[in-house]
Design a protein around this motif. Structure first.
Motif, short mmCIF file in Angstrom:
data_model
loop_
_atom_site.label_atom_id
_atom_site.label_comp_id
_atom_site.label_asym_id
_atom_site.label_seq_id
_atom_site.Cartn_x
_atom_site.Cartn_y
_atom_site.Cartn_z
N GLU A 325 0.84 -1.20 0.00
CA GLU A 325 0.00 0.00 0.00
C GLU A 325 0.87 1.25 0.00
OE1 GLU A 325 -2.78 0.05 3.17
OE2 GLU A 325 -3.67 -1.89 2.67
N TYR A 326 0.33 2.28 -0.64
CA TYR A 326 1.02 3.57 -0.64
C TYR A 326 -0.04 4.66 -0.56
CZ TYR A 326 3.49 7.70 -2.34
OH TYR A 326 4.01 8.96 -2.46
N GLY A 327 0.07 5.53 0.47
CA GLY A 327 -0.89 6.61 0.67
C GLY A 327 -0.33 7.94 0.18
N PHE A 328 -1.08 8.59 -0.70
CA PHE A 328 -0.70 9.89 -1.29
C PHE A 328 -1.68 10.92 -0.74
CE2 PHE A 328 -0.29 13.09 -4.62
CZ PHE A 328 1.04 13.03 -4.97
N ARG A 329 -1.29 11.64 0.33
CA ARG A 329 -2.19 12.59 1.00
C ARG A 329 -1.84 14.02 0.60
NH1 ARG A 329 -3.33 12.19 7.32
NH2 ARG A 329 -4.62 10.50 6.48
N ILE A 330 -2.84 14.73 0.07
CA ILE A 330 -2.69 16.14 -0.31
C ILE A 330 -3.40 16.97 0.76
CG2 ILE A 330 -3.20 17.86 -2.08
CD1 ILE A 330 -3.41 15.42 -4.04
N TRP A 331 -2.68 17.89 1.38
CA TRP A 331 -3.30 18.71 2.42
C TRP A 331 -2.93 20.18 2.22
CZ3 TRP A 331 -0.32 21.43 6.01
CH2 TRP A 331 1.04 21.08 6.06
N GLY A 332 -3.80 21.04 2.71
CA GLY A 332 -3.55 22.47 2.56
C GLY A 332 -4.84 23.25 2.49
N GLU A 333 -4.79 24.41 1.83
CA GLU A 333 -5.93 25.32 1.74
C GLU A 333 -6.39 25.40 0.30
OE1 GLU A 333 -7.05 30.02 2.67
OE2 GLU A 333 -5.14 29.16 3.35
N GLY A 334 -7.68 25.13 0.09
CA GLY A 334 -8.25 25.15 -1.25
C GLY A 334 -9.52 24.32 -1.30
N ASN A 335 -9.98 24.03 -2.49
CA ASN A 335 -11.20 23.24 -2.67
C ASN A 335 -10.85 21.75 -2.53
OD1 ASN A 335 -13.67 22.22 -3.31
ND2 ASN A 335 -13.85 23.22 -5.30
N ILE A 336 -10.87 21.26 -1.32
CA ILE A 336 -10.47 19.88 -1.03
C ILE A 336 -11.38 18.89 -1.76
CG2 ILE A 336 -10.06 18.20 0.80
CD1 ILE A 336 -8.19 20.61 0.88
N SER A 337 -12.66 19.20 -1.82
CA SER A 337 -13.61 18.27 -2.44
C SER A 337 -13.34 18.05 -3.92
CB SER A 337 -15.04 18.79 -2.23
OG SER A 337 -15.35 18.90 -0.85
N ALA A 338 -12.72 19.03 -4.59
CA ALA A 338 -12.51 18.93 -6.03
C ALA A 338 -11.18 18.28 -6.40
CB ALA A 338 -12.57 20.32 -6.65
#
Length: 492
Positions: A325-338
């Motif tokens: 398994e490999y988890g690619f997590r994007i975090w920050g400020e912006g339209n997370i849902s899109a």
């Protein structure tokens, strides 16, 4: 600041009901009072006030008051006051009683009331009828105290890129120096729904802050202190470069007008005599300019914001054929849902499968932030050392640098074991089939299936006819031989 909040709008506040008594030592011409009080709600229903032997009921009054505790929380109290006048001097014992208020029974202990001689300073109790009261109200002059309040719609930006968030706040502001009594009406929820239909942009993604309770917050505007009462807040992400226009919207409030001669709006007498009138407040229209993103092949697909990458790697040493398994997590400020998953293609080194997705979105202050994680499952097919940045990358438009940027994996994994690249071919055991491929012609041949079937059928029919002819001929010869044998026997 004087602002009465509509209690029906705050169903999350605790409601408490109780019964209060007025003075217990009174003159024969002075009112004894019993009061029903409800905190943080309206008195919507109640049983009749008790009948007290030796007393007569007079006018029933109502009053709503508020108390600012200093920590930004306002407590409201709604009260009904029943006046009683004694028929003569004496000592009266009022037994314990109960009254059902808003569907709940409120108990009251007994009390003793002492009624003394006539007090000439109080005068006679009011003897006016209902019609007299209405005539007095009709001819009474009221004073409108100037209010210091406004309805405002604000945005944290005046210009944004396509896909960039803009946070909009609709709030009612009351100055700390305001002396007028203002009240949110019971239909505040319906009014807000109508305003939002006009405010929400048609071609934008909305992240609603879900305001469920109007909690006043102290703010300073142009050096003046106000109490901000947020009615609505959301972040919008425009989907195209059309300007966003927020039109003028209005809110109807209730304003208390005081009878002429009443100077203290906070006094009980002033509140009992006040008249409620409608007062309208309007926002100013606002226009937000929306800019196109710089040219890029993926301009219509990339998210906009400020993001970072966090990798989730349970193990970095694996064997061929074993899933990891490999988890690619994007975090920050912006339209997370899109945010969309990075596009990963199968290759000679790995077989990748569609990811599972989970996300978390936080809405606080003037910003929307959070993370979205794509958990990939993969099977390595070749041994070796691999840098995952060659396989995992995510493009977005960075608002800080005003440029397109790519988040790339930083992890390196080591794979050991036998090659699985040709495992499927070996398992099929096709022998020398592939060895002779180069020797065969690559010209396409046309196969007419129906013609071939017809040809075969004709051949079979010819064979059948020949067989039948042979059988007939053989039977005929056999019969001739039998006849000749019979003739020879007769001659002998």
């Amino acid at each position: 600041m004087i602002l009465i909040l509509c209690a029906s709008f705050f169903n999350s506040w605790a409601q408490k009901a109780f019964i209060d008594f007025g003075k217990t030592n009174i003159a024969v011409n002075e009112a004894f009072t019993i009061t029903i009080k409800v905190e943080n709600a309206k008195v919507k229903s109640h049983d009749p006030f008790p009948t007290i032997a030796g007393f007569k009921k007079h006018a029933l009054a109502s009053v709503t008051s508020s108390n600012n505790k200093g920590n930004g929380q306002i407590t409201t109290t709604d009260a009904l006051i029943q006046n009683y006048y004694a028929e003569k001097e004496g000592t009266y014992v009022i037994k314990p009683f109960s009254i059902k208020v808003n569907g709940k029974v409120v108990e009251s202990p007994g009390i003793t009331v002492s009624v003394g001689p006539y007090d000439k300073n109080l005068g006679e109790p009011s003897k006016i009828t209902l019609n007299d009261f209405l005539d007095l109200e009709k001819n009474k002059e009221y004073v409108d105290i100037k209010d210091e309040a406004f309805l405002g719609l604000s945005a944290n930006k005046n210009e944004v890129f396509v896909g960039e968030g803009i946070t909009v706040t609709l709030a009612f502001y009351v100055a700390a120096t305001n002396q007028a009594i203002l009240e949110f009406p019971p239909n505040l929820g319906n009014q807000l729904g109508d305003m939002l239909k006009k405010i929400r942009p048609a071609k934008s993604w909305e992240e609603n802050f879900q305001i469920e309770e109007i909690a006043p917050v102290d703010v300073t505007i142009n050096g003046k202190k106000y109490s901000q009462h947020k009615l609505y807040q959301a972040t919008f992400y425009p989907l195209n470069n059309e300007p966003i226009i927020f039109p003028r919207v209005g809110l109807k409030m209730l304003k208390h007008q005081l009878p002429k001669g009443e100077n203290d709006p906070m006094s009980l007498e002033a509140r009992l005599k006040a008249k409620k009138v409608d007062k309208y407040y309007y926002t100013l229209p606002k226009r937000i300019e929306v800019k196109e993103l710089p040219p890029h092949p993926l301009r219509d697909q990339v998210p906009v914001g400020v993001f970072s990458l966090y990798e989730i790697v349970p193990k970095k040493k694996i064997r061929t054929g074993a899933s990891f398994e490999y988890g690619f997590r994007i975090w920050g400020e912006g339209n997370i849902s899109a945010i969309r998953a990075p596009q990963i293609n199968n290759n000679e080194h790995f077989s990748f499968y569609p990811p599972t997705i989970n996300q978390s979105v936080q809405r606080a202050g003037q910003r929307v932030s959070g993370w979205k994680t794509f958990n990939f499952h993969s099977i390595p097919k070749e041994a070796g050392k691999y840098q995952l940045k060659n396989y995992f990358g995510w493009i977005y438009f960075n608002l800080n640098s005003q440029r397109y940027d790519t988040l790339k994996a930083r992890t390196t994994i080591e794979v050991a074991g036998e090659s699985l690249r040709n495992a499927e071919i070996s398992a099929a055991n096709v022998g020398s089939f592939y060895d002779d491929i180069d020797k065969e012609s690559n010209q396409l041949s046309h196969n007419n299936f129906r013609k071939q079937v017809r040809y075969i059928t004709n051949v079979l029919m010819v064979l059948m006819l020949a067989g039948m002819a042979f059988l007939i001929y053989w039977t005929y010869k056999d019969r001739q031989r039998e006849k000749e044998e019979k003739k020879g026997k007769v001659s002998a």
